[in-house]
Design a protein around this motif. Structure first.
Motif, mmCIF file in Angstrom:
data_model
loop_
_atom_site.group_PDB
_atom_site.id
_atom_site.type_symbol
_atom_site.label_atom_id
_atom_site.label_comp_id
_atom_site.label_asym_id
_atom_site.label_seq_id
_atom_site.Cartn_x
_atom_site.Cartn_y
_atom_site.Cartn_z
ATOM 1 N N PHE A 256 0.892 -1.249 0.049
ATOM 2 C CA PHE A 256 -0.006 -0.327 0.002
ATOM 3 C C PHE A 256 1.120 1.102 -0.280
ATOM 4 C CE2 PHE A 256 -2.267 -3.353 1.631
ATOM 5 C CZ PHE A 256 -3.648 -3.134 0.868
ATOM 6 N N SER A 257 0.776 2.150 -0.754
ATOM 7 C CA SER A 257 1.441 3.064 -0.787
ATOM 8 C C SER A 257 0.826 4.222 -1.692
ATOM 9 C CB SER A 257 3.266 2.887 -2.071
ATOM 10 O OG SER A 257 2.739 3.252 -3.357
ATOM 11 N N PRO A 258 0.715 5.627 -1.693
ATOM 12 C CA PRO A 258 0.170 6.894 -2.057
ATOM 13 C C PRO A 258 0.658 7.055 -3.427
ATOM 14 C CG PRO A 258 1.362 7.842 -0.260
ATOM 15 C CD PRO A 258 2.276 6.324 -0.360
ATOM 16 N N GLY B 18 2.969 -0.382 4.567
ATOM 17 C CA GLY B 18 4.022 0.547 5.289
ATOM 18 C C GLY B 18 3.636 1.541 6.237
ATOM 19 N N GLU C 69 8.398 6.952 5.745
ATOM 20 C CA GLU C 69 8.437 7.526 3.539
ATOM 21 C C GLU C 69 8.409 6.115 3.256
ATOM 22 O OE1 GLU C 69 8.511 11.309 3.085
ATOM 23 O OE2 GLU C 69 7.653 10.625 5.568
ATOM 24 N N ILE D 223 -1.715 -0.622 -4.110
ATOM 25 C CA ILE D 223 -3.017 0.056 -4.019
ATOM 26 C C ILE D 223 -2.856 1.328 -3.221
ATOM 27 C CG2 ILE D 223 -4.746 -0.331 -3.205
ATOM 28 C CD1 ILE D 223 -4.696 -3.316 -3.919
ATOM 29 N N GLY E 296 -6.302 6.757 -2.232
ATOM 30 C CA GLY E 296 -7.161 8.186 -3.390
ATOM 31 C C GLY E 296 -5.709 9.204 -2.655
ATOM 32 N N TYR F 128 -5.443 11.753 -0.697
ATOM 33 C CA TYR F 128 -4.989 12.131 0.538
ATOM 34 C C TYR F 128 -3.868 11.222 1.916
ATOM 35 C CZ TYR F 128 -8.101 8.674 0.667
ATOM 36 O OH TYR F 128 -8.958 7.570 1.018
ATOM 37 N N LEU G 2 -1.975 9.278 4.931
ATOM 38 C CA LEU G 2 -2.292 8.527 4.983
ATOM 39 C C LEU G 2 -0.555 8.416 6.390
ATOM 40 C CD1 LEU G 2 -4.622 5.400 4.082
ATOM 41 C CD2 LEU G 2 -5.455 7.791 5.536
ATOM 42 N N GLY H 205 0.245 2.084 5.873
ATOM 43 C CA GLY H 205 -0.226 0.933 5.188
ATOM 44 C C GLY H 205 -1.257 0.151 6.220
HETATM 45 C C1 9D3 Z 1 6.554 12.581 1.325
HETATM 46 C C2 9D3 Z 1 5.751 12.925 -0.191
HETATM 47 N N1 9D3 Z 1 4.764 11.558 0.747
HETATM 48 C C3 9D3 Z 1 4.153 10.852 0.245
HETATM 49 C C4 9D3 Z 1 2.981 12.065 -0.499
HETATM 50 C C5 9D3 Z 1 5.362 10.381 1.657
HETATM 51 C C6 9D3 Z 1 4.380 9.693 1.851
HETATM 52 C C7 9D3 Z 1 3.594 9.829 2.516
HETATM 53 C C8 9D3 Z 1 2.356 9.100 3.682
HETATM 54 C C9 9D3 Z 1 4.944 8.165 2.230
HETATM 55 C C10 9D3 Z 1 4.471 7.593 2.532
HETATM 56 C C11 9D3 Z 1 2.844 8.084 3.406
HETATM 57 C C12 9D3 Z 1 2.344 6.691 4.024
HETATM 58 N N2 9D3 Z 1 0.964 6.522 3.689
HETATM 59 C C13 9D3 Z 1 0.745 5.070 2.966
HETATM 60 O O1 9D3 Z 1 1.447 4.381 3.186
HETATM 61 C C14 9D3 Z 1 -0.401 4.951 2.679
HETATM 62 C C15 9D3 Z 1 -1.672 6.030 1.357
HETATM 63 C C16 9D3 Z 1 -1.317 7.599 1.649
HETATM 64 O O2 9D3 Z 1 -0.308 7.979 2.468
HETATM 65 N N3 9D3 Z 1 -2.684 7.705 1.339
HETATM 66 C C17 9D3 Z 1 -3.646 6.722 -0.064
HETATM 67 N N4 9D3 Z 1 -3.106 5.390 0.188
HETATM 68 C C18 9D3 Z 1 -2.328 5.808 1.324
HETATM 69 S S1 9D3 Z 1 -1.988 3.398 0.200
HETATM 70 C C19 9D3 Z 1 -1.149 4.013 1.982
#
Ligand code: 9D3
Length: 255
Positions: A87-89, A113, A116, A131, A134, A136, A138, A141
């Motif tokens: 799961f990642s953005p 995850g 960062e 996956i 959306g 925004y 979080l 994961g």
């Molecule tokens: C500094 C840049 N950020 C990317 C937008 C870093 C970052 C932010 C948040 C890296 C990881 C996260 C943690 N988020 C998730 O693991 C995540 C997530 C999310 O933040 N939004 C939507 N879906 C997901 S799925 C996993």
């Protein structure tokens, strides 16, 4: 089907797996969820699971080596090489179509995850699907993994009332119309509010037509993209099209 969850926060999962209509799917093992606390696969006195990014920058990166040991343990336990979903953005947006596809499979590893992100070498070597929920931000994961598990669990046979998910918004492709229940006349300080009379009429054909019209109306106003997709897929009848053509220009979205 079986999901092996690699996570630094296994305690976040228990309450969600033990309540609601999806509990049946989890407790019966229809959706067998096993938690693998990543801290258990870290080494050294400090049990490190993260470190600073090479090249500098903010935050921490999840280390590949504890993840590899955890994945090796899952593989030994499963006796096969499962799909690895992280799961990642930046992942593919979760949709009902993707949920249905995964619900028809044999499960896999869900990698949650934190910080960062995850060392890219581990992702390149093992992850088959990323996956996102959306656009925004979080903090990790785990909630996305629970969202996916919930969406899959409710599709299992016997979890919902018969065929109730065949009517779901997004599998039918349109938003659903409004729902009403007792009392027939709700008395409020501002007046009495009745239920739409057709719903009490007992005329199943008329009720179905009324519901279809409310679904079309609501979709046209709130999600015109769903109407366009349904039209393209041939899911709108001539009667649907006549009804849509007669709708007044969209009033402002409310609420
Ligand atoms: C500094 C840049 N950020 C990317 C937008 C870093 C970052 C932010 C948040 C890296 C990881 C996260 C943690 N988020 C998730 O693991 C995540 C997530 C999310 O933040 N939004 C939507 N879906 C997901 S799925 C996993």
């Amino acid at each position: 089907m079986r999901f092996d969850v690699l996570t630094l926060f296994p305690e976040l999962f228990a309450p969600h797996l033990a309540s609601g209509v999806t509990r049946r799917a989890f407790e019966s093992g229809q959706v067998d969820v096993r938690l693998w606390p990543l801290r258990d696969f870290a080494d050294g006195n400090y049990r490190r699971v993260d470190d600073r990014p090479f090249g500098g920058g903010p935050g921490m990166v999840m280390l590949a080596e504890p993840l590899q040991r955890a994945l090796d343990a899952v593989r030994a336990d499963r006796g096969a090489a499962p799909a690895v979903i992280s799961f990642s953005p930046g992942g593919r947006a979760l949709t009902q179509a993707l949920v249905q596809q995964l619900a028809a499979g044999e499960g896999g590893v869900l990698l949650c995850g934190r910080y960062e992100g995850i060392d890219q070498r581990f992702i390149d070597r093992h992850v088959t699907l990323e996956i996102s929920l959306g656009d925004y931000v979080l903090s990790g994961g785990e909630l996305p993994a629970l969202v996916l598990l919930d969406a899959i669990a409710r599709l299992q046979p016997g979890v919902l009332q018969a065929a109730s998910h065949e009517q779901d918004s997004f599998s039918d492709g349109l938003l659903e119309g409004p729902a009403y229940s007792r009392p027939e006349l709700w008395c409020t300080p501002d007046g009495a509010i009745p239920v739409p009379p057709v719903l009490l009429s007992g005329h199943h054909g008329e009720i179905a037509r009324w519901r279809r019209q409310r679904a079309l109306e609501r979709s046209a106003r709130l999600r015109p993209d769903l109407i366009a997709a349904a039209r393209l897929a041939g899911r709108l009848s001539a009667e649907d099209e006549r009804f849509l053509a007669a709708l007044p220009q969209a009033p402002p979205r409310s609420p």
